[in-house]
Motif scaffolding. Structure first.
Motif, short mmCIF file in Angstrom:
data_model
loop_
_atom_site.label_atom_id
_atom_site.label_comp_id
_atom_site.label_asym_id
_atom_site.label_seq_id
_atom_site.Cartn_x
_atom_site.Cartn_y
_atom_site.Cartn_z
N SER A 527 -3.06 -5.11 -6.17
CA SER A 527 -4.44 -5.50 -5.89
C SER A 527 -5.47 -4.87 -6.82
O SER A 527 -6.60 -5.33 -6.85
N ASP A 528 -5.10 -3.85 -7.57
CA ASP A 528 -6.08 -3.10 -8.34
C ASP A 528 -6.85 -3.96 -9.33
O ASP A 528 -8.08 -3.90 -9.40
N TYR A 529 -6.14 -4.75 -10.12
CA TYR A 529 -6.82 -5.58 -11.10
C TYR A 529 -6.81 -7.06 -10.72
O TYR A 529 -7.57 -7.84 -11.29
N SER A 530 -5.96 -7.45 -9.81
CA SER A 530 -5.93 -8.86 -9.39
C SER A 530 -7.03 -9.18 -8.39
O SER A 530 -7.51 -10.30 -8.31
N ARG A 531 -7.42 -8.16 -7.59
CA ARG A 531 -8.37 -8.35 -6.50
C ARG A 531 -7.90 -9.44 -5.54
O ARG A 531 -8.69 -10.21 -4.99
N ARG A 532 -6.60 -9.43 -5.33
CA ARG A 532 -6.00 -10.37 -4.39
C ARG A 532 -5.11 -9.60 -3.43
O ARG A 532 -4.57 -8.54 -3.75
N ALA A 533 -4.93 -10.16 -2.25
CA ALA A 533 -4.18 -9.49 -1.19
C ALA A 533 -2.70 -9.42 -1.54
O ALA A 533 -2.15 -10.29 -2.23
N SER A 534 -2.06 -8.36 -1.03
CA SER A 534 -0.63 -8.14 -1.26
C SER A 534 0.13 -8.18 0.06
O SER A 534 -0.35 -7.68 1.08
N PHE A 535 1.33 -8.73 0.02
CA PHE A 535 2.20 -8.75 1.19
C PHE A 535 2.84 -7.38 1.43
O PHE A 535 3.44 -7.14 2.45
N GLY A 536 2.69 -6.47 0.47
CA GLY A 536 3.26 -5.14 0.61
C GLY A 536 4.53 -4.98 -0.20
O GLY A 536 5.06 -5.93 -0.78
N ASN A 537 5.02 -3.74 -0.23
CA ASN A 537 6.26 -3.46 -0.94
C ASN A 537 7.12 -2.54 -0.09
O ASN A 537 6.73 -2.14 1.02
N LEU A 538 8.27 -2.21 -0.59
CA LEU A 538 9.24 -1.46 0.20
C LEU A 538 8.68 -0.12 0.67
O LEU A 538 8.86 0.26 1.83
N ARG A 539 8.02 0.62 -0.20
CA ARG A 539 7.46 1.91 0.21
C ARG A 539 6.33 1.74 1.22
O ARG A 539 6.16 2.55 2.11
N ASP A 540 5.55 0.67 1.06
CA ASP A 540 4.52 0.39 2.07
C ASP A 540 5.14 0.21 3.45
O ASP A 540 4.66 0.74 4.44
N TRP A 541 6.21 -0.54 3.50
CA TRP A 541 6.81 -0.88 4.78
C TRP A 541 7.54 0.30 5.41
O TRP A 541 7.56 0.42 6.64
N THR A 542 8.16 1.12 4.60
CA THR A 542 9.03 2.16 5.15
C THR A 542 8.43 3.56 5.13
O THR A 542 9.03 4.48 5.69
N HIS A 543 7.27 3.73 4.49
CA HIS A 543 6.78 5.11 4.37
C HIS A 543 5.27 5.28 4.51
O HIS A 543 4.84 6.33 5.01
N ARG A 544 4.45 4.34 4.10
CA ARG A 544 3.01 4.58 4.09
C ARG A 544 2.49 4.93 5.48
O ARG A 544 1.54 5.71 5.62
N TRP A 545 3.09 4.39 6.53
CA TRP A 545 2.65 4.69 7.89
C TRP A 545 2.90 6.15 8.26
O TRP A 545 2.32 6.66 9.22
N ALA A 546 3.76 6.86 7.51
CA ALA A 546 4.06 8.24 7.86
C ALA A 546 2.84 9.14 7.71
O ALA A 546 2.76 10.20 8.34
N TYR A 547 1.87 8.75 6.89
CA TYR A 547 0.70 9.58 6.68
C TYR A 547 -0.23 9.57 7.89
O TYR A 547 -0.90 10.56 8.16
N ASN A 548 -0.31 8.45 8.60
CA ASN A 548 -1.15 8.41 9.80
C ASN A 548 -0.36 8.19 11.09
O ASN A 548 -0.94 8.15 12.17
N SER A 549 0.94 8.07 10.96
CA SER A 549 1.85 7.94 12.11
C SER A 549 1.52 6.74 13.00
O SER A 549 1.80 6.77 14.20
#
Length: 638
Positions: A527-549
């Motif tokens: 999204s940084d330079y495309s300014r378009r929404a992302s469906f996410g990636n593997l680390r998003d799905w399996t780890h990003r939630w660990a920061y806010n639980s």
């Protein structure tokens, strides 16, 4: 004529002007390199202020975007510079970020100059400059137990917090407690945890000074810090977000270890499988700093009691954090990653270690001065490589005072004893690794001639007088740092540029609300330079939630991974589970057929798929864009 026997004008240039000129050139080279590679690196890795500002200001266009953690950027004061510039002046973050990066590099270099001048009595300009060059343009400090990479110039908040923290320590050492509190407040509003670690160091100094007539000033400074820090926490941090852990603890502890790079140093092999990369250089750097304290030419160090108390506080914090990371006591304490106190220890250890070999350079015979110079060049190219050899090198010159000799040799041999312990335990096989000898990076053709050339120069300079040694070393370190800067190119540079082109095409040629499903094994860019929404990636799905639980993020991640026919549980039991899962996700994504892609379009609203040209894929869907690295498929036939 000067005291060294050379003309005064020449001595003035060599001792006062040349070092600053060398530092300016290294800083400019560092700025140029970071700015040149920033866009392709950010397009590939993401997680930058460039994409965050636009998502923050235009949320309606990203209603289908996967939240990847950048929403917390508004908790940092420096990130508001981007927002205000965009709101008030229309300056986009992708342009402003280069100016912010330049501020990071200049500010960090200056803070290390000031640290050196404060901690080392009568520090010559060359010494302060060499420390600053190594801090901003080498990997000598990149041996932290938390594995946070340094130097880190990405236009974010980490470096600004480090600069403010460094200046706070200098202010408190000089008894300027209100000024120190102001710097700590600035560190806190940029990164709360880094500010807290710096506050712990300053608190230890305050305990040493408590009975020295500075009590009132200390209390005033503490009140200012509590006022600013408390107001910032109340404004940007909700208690529920800090302390609630809706994801079950058992799930969090198991999954968080799976992909996290920083929170679990023991689990990540810092003390075991990869000790030669992290632990050994870290301990050796501390040993080299201790040698500086013990040598009669530098002992007792300025502010010795205060620095010892602060370092002890950081060491205790680091040990506590490492122990907590292996206990299932509190996920919040693990997330704080207080073993980043080791990063701050390296800040001061670098100054003391460089002061040690600087003494060797200007006082020892020519051949040993050459050895010292070679060691610092090695260290500037390979993360802390030379620190172990540096400590042993210091032992070759025991102090003349017999009463100090035992203590000198005892501390000097600590790195050797640590290395032998690992060898006996069966962990010391990689003798050619960076941590033991530094031979692997130094045998490369570009650098092989540098230490040899330096040795010849120092030997020749010995005939002309030791006054030439410091200028020669300054220039050689500048040369080595410039070489390191040129080597510091992202391994995905070519692919990153191709990915950047895809994003710029998407920004110019697709609807603002379009949803893209890019290769999920590219972390985290889109999204940084495309300014378009992302469906996410593997680390998003399996780890990003660990920061806010957040339980809902975790559940959505499990659901999206299941779309590829995969579950995480079988991989959690393997030591190489993360690598295997990444490989299998990539395989499933590229083997998927058009029927699967059209289901993704109808069920999840995906508009485009972004795939690498390799591995090969089969599809009859229209190719709307392609370049040397990527192919973009429309999810629906026109």
């Amino acid at each position: 004529m000067s005291a060294t026997g050379m003309p005064a004008a020449r001595a003035e240039f060599l001792t006062r002007r040349l070092p600053w000129l060398a530092l300016a050139l290294v800083v400019m080279a560092c700025i140029a390199n970071r700015c040149y590679w920033y866009a392709p690196e950010t397009a590939y890795r993401g997680y930058s202020p460039v994409g965050w500002v636009y998502v923050h200001e235009h949320p309606a266009e990203f209603s289908k975007n996967w939240q990847n953690g950048t929403e917390n950027y508004d908790r940092s004061a420096v990130m508001w510079v981007y927002l205000l510039a965009y709101r008030l002046a229309g300056i986009e973050a992708e342009h402003l970020v280069y100016f912010i990066i330049a501020l990071e590099i200049v500010g960090l270099a200056w803070s290390y100059v000031r640290i050196t001048q404060t901690l080392i009595d009568d520090a010559p300009a060359s010494l302060a400059v060499v420390v600053a060059m190594l801090a901003v343009a080498s990997s000598i400090r990149n041996v932290s137990l938390s594995r946070f990479g340094t130097p880190f110039f990405e236009g974010q908040f980490y470096t600004f917090a480090e600069i403010a923290r460094n200046m706070a320590v200098l202010a408190c050492l000089r008894g300027r407690w209100l000024k120190s509190a102001g710097w700590l407040s600035l560190a806190t509003v940029n990164h709360v945890i880094l500010g807290a670690i710096g506050s712990a160091f300053v608190a230890a100094v305050a305990l040493v000074r408590w009975r020295g007539g500075e009590r009132r000033d200390i209390l005033r400074g503490a009140a200012l810090l509590l006022l600013v820090g408390g107001a910032w926490l109340a404004l940007f941090y909700q208690p529920g977000a800090l302390y609630a852990d809706p994801v079950p603890d058992a799930v969090w502890h198991t999954w968080a270890r799976f992909f996290n790079y920083h929170w679990f140093p023991w689990h990540n092999g810092v003390f075991t499988a990869e000790h030669q990369r992290w632990l050994l250089p870290f301990l050796s750097m501390l040993a080299a700093a201790a040698l500086c304290w013990l040598h009669p030419a530098t002992r007792p160090p300025r502010y010795g009691r205060e620095m010892m108390a602060g370092m002890a506080m950081l060491a205790a914090m680091t040990v506590f954090a490492v122990i907590i990371s292996e206990q299932r006591v509190s996920t919040t304490l693990i997330k704080l990653a207080l073993h980043r106190g080791a990063d701050m220890m390296l800040t001061f250890a670098l100054v003391y270690a460089v002061a040690l070999w600087w003494r060797a350079l200007v006082t020892l015979p020519a051949w040993r001065a050459s050895a010292a110079a070679y060691l610092v060049l090695a260290a500037s190219w390979s993360a802390g490589v030379a620190s172990a050899a540096l400590a042993v090198h210091g032992a070759l010159a025991p102090p003349s005072a017999r009463r100090d000799r035992y203590r000198w040799w005892l501390v000097a041999t600590l790195p050797v004893l640590v290395a032998l312990a690992y060898v006996v335990s069966g962990h010391g096989k990689p003798w050619l690794s960076e941590g033991y000898s530094g031979l692997a990076p130094l045998l490369g053709r570009p650098l092989l001639a540098v230490p040899l050339l330096l040795a010849v120069l120092v030997m020749l300079a010995a005939r002309a007088g030791s006054a030439w040694r410091a200028p020669l070393l300054t220039l050689c370190v500048a040369l080595a740092c410039t070489g390191w800067i040129q080597r510091d190119v992202p391994h995905f540079a070519v692919e990153g540029r191709a990915y950047l082109d895809v994003q710029r095409w998407a920004r110019a040629n697709t609807p603002t609300g379009a949803l893209f499903f890019a290769d999920p094994t590219i972390f985290y860019g889109w999204s940084d330079y495309s300014r378009r929404a992302s469906f996410g990636n593997l680390r998003d799905w399996t780890h990003r939630w660990a920061y806010n639980s957040r339980r809902d993020w975790w559940q959505q991640g499990v659901e999206r991974l299941a779309l590829l026919g995969l579950k995480v549980d079988p991989y959690l039991k393997r030591t190489d589970g993360a690598q295997r899962l990444t490989r299998d996700v990539r395989t499933r994504f590229y083997r998927a057929d058009d029927a699967w892609r059209q289901r993704m379009a109808s069920d999840w609203g995906v508009d485009y798929f972004v795939l690498r040209r390799k591995p090969a894929h089969r599809s009859q869907l229209p190719v709307v864009y392609q370049n040397q690295g990527f192919v973009v498929l429309a999810a629906r036939a026109p």
